[in-house]
Write an enzyme that holds these catalytic residues in place. Sequence first.
Site, PDB file in Angstrom:
ATOM      1  N   GLY A 109     110.623 -33.687 -41.109  1.00  0.00           N
ATOM      2  CA  GLY A 109     109.334 -33.020 -41.251  1.00  0.00           C
ATOM      3  C   GLY A 109     109.375 -31.966 -42.341  1.00  0.00           C
ATOM      4  N   CYS A 110     108.204 -31.532 -42.786  1.00  0.00           N
ATOM      5  CA  CYS A 110     108.119 -30.611 -43.919  1.00  0.00           C
ATOM      6  C   CYS A 110     108.607 -29.208 -43.559  1.00  0.00           C
ATOM      7  CB  CYS A 110     106.697 -30.573 -44.470  1.00  0.00           C
ATOM      8  SG  CYS A 110     105.403 -30.272 -43.247  1.00  0.00           S
ATOM      9  N   PHE A 111     108.064 -28.610 -42.513  1.00  0.00           N
ATOM     10  CA  PHE A 111     108.559 -27.300 -42.077  1.00  0.00           C
ATOM     11  C   PHE A 111     110.041 -27.390 -41.716  1.00  0.00           C
ATOM     12  CE2 PHE A 111     104.278 -25.301 -40.907  1.00  0.00           C
ATOM     13  CZ  PHE A 111     104.441 -24.233 -41.772  1.00  0.00           C
ATOM     14  N   ALA A 112     110.414 -28.482 -41.038  1.00  0.00           N
ATOM     15  CA  ALA A 112     111.806 -28.651 -40.622  1.00  0.00           C
ATOM     16  C   ALA A 112     112.734 -28.663 -41.819  1.00  0.00           C
ATOM     17  CB  ALA A 112     111.962 -29.938 -39.813  1.00  0.00           C
TER      18      ALA A 112
END
Length: 327
Positions: free
Chosen positions: A137-140
């Site tokens: 994921g992007c935030f991850a």
Amino acid sequence: MSKHIKVGIVGGAGYTGGELIRLLIHHPNAEIIFVHSKSNAGNSLHKVHSDLIGETAIRFTDELSSNIDVLFLCTGHGEAKKFLEANAIADHIKVIDLSNDFRLAQNSQLEARSFIYGLPELNKTAIQSAQNIANPGCFATAIQLGLLPLAQAGLLDEVYTTGITGSTGAGQGLSSTSHFSWRANNIQAYKTLTHQHLGEIGQSLLQLQPVGKIDLSFVPWRGDFTRGIFISSTVHSEKSIEQLTAMYKDFYESHPFTIVSDDPIFLKQVVNTNKCIIQLEKVGTKLVVHSIIDNLLKGASGQAVQNMNLLFGIEETAGLKLKANYF
């Protein structure tokens, strides 16, 4: 002779699908065989992604082909698993899933298909020998890249993280908080301490620091811009800023897209690139790790292409030498 990779894309009408198409039509080793979309079947790609006019003659199709080497799934969360269950994908076809369906270890197996978590800075060797990839994921991605060196050194305990993302992080479907009139001159915290990426972040940190408890508190924000993520993570550290900077630079020395900066960083440095740039600041025993990415590239489609390159044994940076939108 350079390697030729035949590509299929499912879910090509959304933001991540569009970015993937933009990258792959100019990739030196890739050829797009089909872009699947039931609702757009027969339409030229530029009817949905209007910036592609004059770039490609490919049309959307509602049919699948086995004449491919890799299949990218750019579907909504929960839809990738359903798609693979409903469609017989030949065993020789590698799958790169951009949803969250297979990121956690307990969900990484679907019948005969086993998915490797596709963060190259953490799992490069496993990715190179894998058949299927769960794209992070992007935030991850942004949070993990800011914390992995500390986890490897066993230095994580309590972590306080905030991060702000652009409107494209919400996907292409309209909602009350993605309209221009809501986003303009506005920010908002959302999913406070409950964001869906916390599971994969915790999993990766424990992979490097299996001993002791890591308590990660994360407050995400919606921002007044279209793309990019800026993360700031605060931790306790007794080490000097010089020691920490050297540790980070050593950790990422062999990873071409993650750079440790000695100077203050800002979002325009990474927008339209596959880079993650990290900066460290320290006051007393408080260390702040800033990390920035483009949520649609290093946070999604760019990282997916990076994983494709690793899967097929070609140059990791192929098709990803992109210029930042500085002005």
